[in-house]
Design an enzyme around this catalytic site. Structure first.
Site, PDB file in Angstrom:
ATOM      1  N   ASP A 253     -68.619  49.914 -48.890  1.00 49.88           N
ATOM      2  CA  ASP A 253     -66.958  49.540 -49.672  1.00 49.88           C
ATOM      3  C   ASP A 253     -66.500  50.856 -49.370  1.00 49.88           C
ATOM      4  O   ASP A 253     -66.068  50.773 -50.406  1.00 49.88           O
ATOM      5  CB  ASP A 253     -67.346  49.636 -51.330  1.00 49.88           C
TER       6      ASP A 253
ATOM      7  N   LYS B   1     -68.789  56.397 -66.064  1.00 53.65           N
ATOM      8  CA  LYS B   1     -68.440  54.416 -65.714  1.00 53.65           C
ATOM      9  C   LYS B   1     -69.408  53.696 -66.981  1.00 53.65           C
ATOM     10  O   LYS B   1     -71.030  54.513 -67.009  1.00 53.65           O
ATOM     11  CB  LYS B   1     -69.246  54.764 -64.384  1.00 53.65           C
TER      12      LYS B   1
END
Length: 433
Positions: free
Chosen positions: A125, A33
């Site tokens: 989330d 990432k």
């Protein structure tokens, strides 16, 4: 980063891009990432919420952070590689998931979530894209919006993808709790049954409308605190009665519907925690199945010592019907776990099924009416207080939510069941308490 060679990009988020890569030194496949913002101090990197959370959380159902590195003011997170996410699995699915598959997904999600909440974090989330899947194993990922449970409000109001956003967040509450994760879990559970979102709002206002269209417009009796939130006036535009979830999710069982209803409660205080959700009857498999069975379906059950028998005679009236209702044979196990179905007359035995693999059941009692099996049953009133999984006289009752000893009971089994003669109605099956 020289030792990592990028294979392809697999994700593009608000905070960063995700690539599949392999370590040229070990040939291990990993997920990298790359954060979009620039970093100039190492202290900035290690103070990120995602880094702090993943350093503390080590669980089989939470994605593992292997390494954090910074080069030329760019920050990289190295994660274990996962094949895909749950969104991809749902999108590519050609037929509905079986309940066993759904249960397998949900158990893992709830186990990871329970561990996270118990260790002081909530995700904020949760959505199918942030649930990674490899060979049936599910792991929670993307902790960029995670917060510590002990952190002080106000919190940011724009969290989670809209379709999975809890109503208190939509109404701009600044002091929400881990219950917002549980709302998302309920929406995901429903989506696993239907393969489409339960609340697919096109905007924040439309999202509130979509929720009202399913749950009905709340009021002070349903959610007192919610009526005082900044955007609660939005409900003035939506006066909608609740829908029947069985119509929206026809392939879901009664237990699944009940769990969805509780997780997607308007009032966050009414939502079960992750730990409580794992105790819900939806996950009680390998137990007995309370439904009438034909003789051909009766399972052979291992023989155990004979149970102790007691004959209980309640206050008889003068009418024959009173005796018919009140004479009941009570079987109490001689020790915990007694299986007494082998000593039951065949016409009664065919009405139950005990799973031989179910170990350590609670101490139970069974009750049979001492009446002829050919006695007409049509005039006997059905019991109204049984939980949703019970079947009375061959007919499933509507869900009266709750199992004894469970946090999900709006009304547990009547403690004075046999003190009131009206509840001593003969039932054409064995019931366990």
């Amino acid at each position: 980063m020289e030792r990592y060679k990028v294979i392809r990009e697999i994700g593009d988020g608000t905070c960063g891009n995700v690539f599949r890569a392999y370590n040229t030194e070990t040939n291990e496949i990993v997920a990298v990432k790359k954060m979009k913002r620039k970093f100039f101090q190492w202290e900035e990197c290690i103070s990120l919420r995602e880094v702090k959370a993943l350093q503390k959380l080590n669980h089989p159902n939470i994605v593992k952070l292997k390494e954090v590195t910074m080069e030329n003011h760019e920050l990289f997170f190295i994660f274990e590689n996962m094949e895909c996410n749950l969104y991809d699995v749902i999108r590519e699915r050609q037929a509905a998931f079986s309940e066993e598959e759904i249960r397998n997904f949900m158990v893992q999600i709830l186990q990871g979530l329970a561990y996270m909440h118990n260790n002081g974090y909530f995700h904020r989330d949760l959505k199918p894209e942030n649930l990674l899947v490899t060979d049936g194993t599910v792991k929670i990922a993307d902790f960029g919006l995670a917060r510590e449970v002990s952190s002080s409000p106000p919190y940011t109001d724009y969290v989670s993808t809209r379709w999975y956003r809890a109503p208190e967040v939509l109404l701009q509450s600044s002091a929400y709790t881990p219950a917002i994760d549980m709302w998302a879990v309920g929406a995901i559970l429903a989506e696993l049954f239907t393969l489409s979102p339960l609340f697919p709002g096109g905007s924040e206002t439309d999202q509130l409308y979509k929720i009202c269209a399913v749950l009905g417009t709340p009021d002070h009796t349903v959610w007192p605190e919610g009526m005082n939130l900044p955007r609660s006036s939005s409900f003035n535009f939506f006066q909608i009665p609740p829908r029947n979830l069985w119509e929206l999710i026809p392939n879901a069982t009664l237990e699944a519907i009940d769990l969805i209803q509780q997780l997607c409660s308007w009032d966050p205080r009414r939502r079960p925690t992750a730990e409580q959700s794992l105790q819900h009857p939806f996950f009680n498999v390998g137990n007995w199945v309370p439904r009438p069975l034909h003789a051909s379906h009766t399972k052979t059950i291992e023989t155990r010592p004979n149970p102790r028998l007691e004959l209980n005679l309640w206050d008889f009236g003068t009418e024959p019907e009173d005796n018919y209702l009140d004479l009941t044979l009570s079987l109490k196990p001689s020790f915990p776990g007694t299986d007494f179905s082998n000593n039951v007359p065949e016409h009664t035995k065919e009405e139950i099924l005990l799973y031989p693999g179910f170990e350590n059941p609670p101490v139970q009692s069974g009750f049979w009416p001492l009446v002829a099996s050919d006695r007409p049953m049509g005039d006997v009133p059905a019991m109204s207080s049984w939980p949703q999984a019970y079947v009375v006289d061959g007919q499933a009752t509507l869900p009266a939510v709750g199992f004894s000893g469970s946090p999900f009971g709006l009304s547990p089994l009547q403690p004075n069941l046999f003190e009131n003669r009206s509840f001593a109605t003969p039932i054409r099956q064995v019931n366990f308490f």
